[in-house]
Every structure is written in C-alpha cells, then in structure tokens.
Design a protein around this motif. Sequence first.
Motif, PDB file in Angstrom:
ATOM      1  N   ASP A  37      -3.898 -18.297  13.306  1.00 24.03           N
ATOM      2  CA  ASP A  37      -4.524 -17.525  12.321  1.00 24.03           C
ATOM      3  C   ASP A  37      -3.914 -17.393  11.224  1.00 24.03           C
ATOM      4  O   ASP A  37      -2.980 -16.543  10.981  1.00 24.03           O
ATOM      5  CB  ASP A  37      -5.149 -16.628  12.993  1.00 24.03           C
ATOM      6  CG  ASP A  37      -6.422 -16.114  12.252  1.00 24.03           C
ATOM      7  OD1 ASP A  37      -6.743 -16.741  11.152  1.00 24.03           O
ATOM      8  OD2 ASP A  37      -7.096 -15.009  12.472  1.00 24.03           O
ATOM      9  N   ALA A  38      -4.334 -17.807   9.945  1.00 28.63           N
ATOM     10  CA  ALA A  38      -3.922 -17.792   8.947  1.00 28.63           C
ATOM     11  C   ALA A  38      -3.709 -16.076   8.556  1.00 28.63           C
ATOM     12  O   ALA A  38      -2.917 -15.779   7.672  1.00 28.63           O
ATOM     13  CB  ALA A  38      -4.371 -18.342   7.549  1.00 28.63           C
ATOM     14  N   ASP A  39      -4.830 -15.463   8.911  1.00 32.16           N
ATOM     15  CA  ASP A  39      -5.109 -14.139   8.661  1.00 32.16           C
ATOM     16  C   ASP A  39      -3.694 -13.101   9.015  1.00 32.16           C
ATOM     17  O   ASP A  39      -3.588 -12.189   8.713  1.00 32.16           O
ATOM     18  CB  ASP A  39      -6.243 -13.514   8.777  1.00 32.16           C
ATOM     19  CG  ASP A  39      -7.620 -14.110   8.132  1.00 32.16           C
ATOM     20  OD1 ASP A  39      -7.102 -14.592   6.787  1.00 32.16           O
ATOM     21  OD2 ASP A  39      -8.460 -14.206   8.523  1.00 32.16           O
ATOM     22  N   THR A  40      -3.405 -13.533  10.424  1.00 35.93           N
ATOM     23  CA  THR A  40      -2.424 -13.073  11.014  1.00 35.93           C
ATOM     24  C   THR A  40      -0.995 -13.205  10.543  1.00 35.93           C
ATOM     25  O   THR A  40      -0.196 -12.317  10.748  1.00 35.93           O
ATOM     26  CB  THR A  40      -2.295 -13.302  12.550  1.00 35.93           C
ATOM     27  OG1 THR A  40      -1.982 -14.708  12.476  1.00 35.93           O
ATOM     28  CG2 THR A  40      -3.728 -13.144  13.221  1.00 35.93           C
ATOM     29  N   LEU A  45       0.674 -10.807  -0.934  1.00 37.35           N
ATOM     30  CA  LEU A  45      -0.370 -10.347  -2.026  1.00 37.35           C
ATOM     31  C   LEU A  45      -1.287  -9.357  -1.377  1.00 37.35           C
ATOM     32  O   LEU A  45      -1.652  -8.427  -2.086  1.00 37.35           O
ATOM     33  CB  LEU A  45      -0.980 -11.622  -2.558  1.00 37.35           C
ATOM     34  CG  LEU A  45      -0.054 -12.718  -3.560  1.00 37.35           C
ATOM     35  CD1 LEU A  45      -1.189 -13.813  -4.097  1.00 37.35           C
ATOM     36  CD2 LEU A  45       0.764 -11.932  -4.693  1.00 37.35           C
ATOM     37  N   LYS A  46      -1.879  -9.743  -0.201  1.00 38.32           N
ATOM     38  CA  LYS A  46      -2.803  -8.960   0.486  1.00 38.32           C
ATOM     39  C   LYS A  46      -2.030  -7.410   0.739  1.00 38.32           C
ATOM     40  O   LYS A  46      -2.568  -6.552   0.802  1.00 38.32           O
ATOM     41  CB  LYS A  46      -3.135  -9.698   1.617  1.00 38.32           C
ATOM     42  CG  LYS A  46      -4.355  -8.953   2.463  1.00 38.32           C
ATOM     43  CD  LYS A  46      -4.984  -9.595   3.485  1.00 38.32           C
ATOM     44  CE  LYS A  46      -5.998  -8.895   4.182  1.00 38.32           C
ATOM     45  NZ  LYS A  46      -6.548  -9.649   5.239  1.00 38.32           N
ATOM     46  N   ASP A  47      -0.983  -7.702   1.386  1.00 34.45           N
ATOM     47  CA  ASP A  47      -0.416  -6.535   1.573  1.00 34.45           C
ATOM     48  C   ASP A  47      -0.097  -5.563   0.509  1.00 34.45           C
ATOM     49  O   ASP A  47      -0.199  -4.346   0.570  1.00 34.45           O
ATOM     50  CB  ASP A  47       1.075  -6.592   2.259  1.00 34.45           C
ATOM     51  CG  ASP A  47       1.129  -7.109   3.599  1.00 34.45           C
ATOM     52  OD1 ASP A  47      -0.160  -7.307   4.156  1.00 34.45           O
ATOM     53  OD2 ASP A  47       1.934  -7.830   4.105  1.00 34.45           O
ATOM     54  N   ASP A  48       0.558  -5.953  -0.705  1.00 36.36           N
ATOM     55  CA  ASP A  48       0.493  -5.201  -2.257  1.00 36.36           C
ATOM     56  C   ASP A  48      -0.990  -4.793  -2.437  1.00 36.36           C
ATOM     57  O   ASP A  48      -0.940  -3.532  -2.944  1.00 36.36           O
ATOM     58  CB  ASP A  48       1.114  -6.297  -3.007  1.00 36.36           C
ATOM     59  CG  ASP A  48       1.298  -5.369  -4.438  1.00 36.36           C
ATOM     60  OD1 ASP A  48       2.129  -4.468  -4.326  1.00 36.36           O
ATOM     61  OD2 ASP A  48       0.778  -5.715  -5.347  1.00 36.36           O
TER      62      ASP A  48
END
Length: 293
Positions: A37-40, A45-48
């Motif tokens: 899963d790409a979300d895992t 960028l998302k973490d920041d």
Amino acid sequence: MSNDALGQKKDAFAVVTPKAQDPAPAPLHAERVPDVDADTLPDPLKDDHERRLGVIRTRYSGRLGAARLRVNRAQGTWDEIHGEVNRQPRYSGPLFYMPFMILLAIAEVPINRLSFELFFRESPAIALVVSLLVGGVLVILSHRLGLLLSRFGYFAKQRGWGFEFAQVAVAVILIGALCYGLSVLRQGFLEAATTPELGFAEAMNSGGAGAALMTLKPGLSLEGWIFLFINLAVVLVGVSASYFCHDGHPDFQRADVERKHAEKALATLQASVADAEAAEQRRYANQLRRRAG
C-alpha cells in the motif's frame, strides 16, 4: 526328492513382491505476495504536513481552551439572569450614550455661562470653565437619577422601598436646587446689565462680587422661570437617556456585554486557527503538485 531340493524349487517359484514406492512430491503452489500500500510507505511531505498541522493546533490549543471557558462562564451568567427576569437585555452601546451625555454637558455651557458673569465679569474664561463644570455636574446627576429610576424596582426588592425613594428624592432636590440657583444668577446678571440705575458696574468695582450678590432677588421673574425650564428640559433629556440606555437589572447589561465579547474573541481565535491551517494546506498542495509534475 529330498527335502532340500524341494525347498529350493519353492524358492524359485516364489512371487517377488515389489518394494513400497516413495510418496509422490506435493504439487507446487504459487504464493501471492501482498500488494504494498502506497499509504503505508513513509512520505516525507505528508509527515512534514502532519507535523506542521500539529504545531498549529498545539500553538492555539491553550488559548482556545481559555476562550471556550470564558464563553461558557459568560453564557452561564447570562442564562441565570435571563431565567430570573425572563426577557432580553435592553441597553444602548457606549458609542451612543457617552458621546450624547458629553454633548449634553457642553450644551449647558451657553445656557449657564452668563449666570457666572455676575462673579467673573473680568474673567470670561473662568466663567466659561465654571459653567462647563456645572453642566457636567448636572449631566452626572441626570445620569444618576435615570439609573435610580430604571433600576428602582430591582433595588426596591433588595434594599427596601424607603431607601430607594430617599435616593431619588436627594437626586431630584439637588438637580432642582442647582437649576434654581443658576436661574437666580442668570436673572441677576440680566437685571444688572439692562438696568443702569442698579449700579452694577459700580457695585462690582467697589464691593466686588459680594456687593453684586446683594442685588440678587430670591424670587424668579419671567426670565428666571424661562431659564429654569430650559435647564430642567436639558436635565430631563439626560434623565430619559440614562433611563432608556441602561437595563433594569444592574448585572444584565454587563453579563450580555461580556458574553458578546467572549464569543467574539473565540470566533476571532478560531478564524486565526482556520487561516493558519488553510495556509498550511495550500503549502502542502503546492508541494504535491510540484512532485506530481
């Protein structure tokens, strides 16, 4: 035939049993590797982005909690008073009442200025200042009388009718005495200015204000009554403004103002949080667009 030969013959014709064969190997099965899963996957960028949103919420969380507590406390006080009086608050804003009363005090200056010319004939500036002070005193008394009348019913239940009547009577007597005295002084100045044989100038030059004071008459003529009614009319306007611009409950206006201020402060703070989060969302969207392109 001997027994040995017979045994050998049996062994020659014996049935040979085959050996047990090894078990067949199990068929091969293809095992499916689970999709990734790409979300895992870690996304810098998302973490920041999540970190920045957390910083924004942490920065405003304390002030938001205090603002919500203030709103709840103000609403609780408002609800308690509303349950007691069973009506909405009635009052005017300070942007109307205070400037109106100040203008009313200034309007008293041309009415009462000549009343003090009898004592400060050589100093018109002093007469002007004194008339302004007297006008301020009249407006303050009007304000006080209007408050007493507006909250008469509430305080009468709390402290008794007699005490409230006494306060109203004192305010009325002070206003009446001050207006009457101003009318007497104004009448004396007009008589001295329009009657040369009175010797006003000579009395002022020889005996000063004391000699001029001896020329005053306690009774009022037509001019004196006119000035008295003018002053009383101005006072009545001030009393009416004070009566209608203040709520009958002494704490309802304060509670309503505090509730509105608390709600406005909370709304402003929430708008600041929304603006900060929207700015972060736009920054994150720009980075995603740049990475995809």
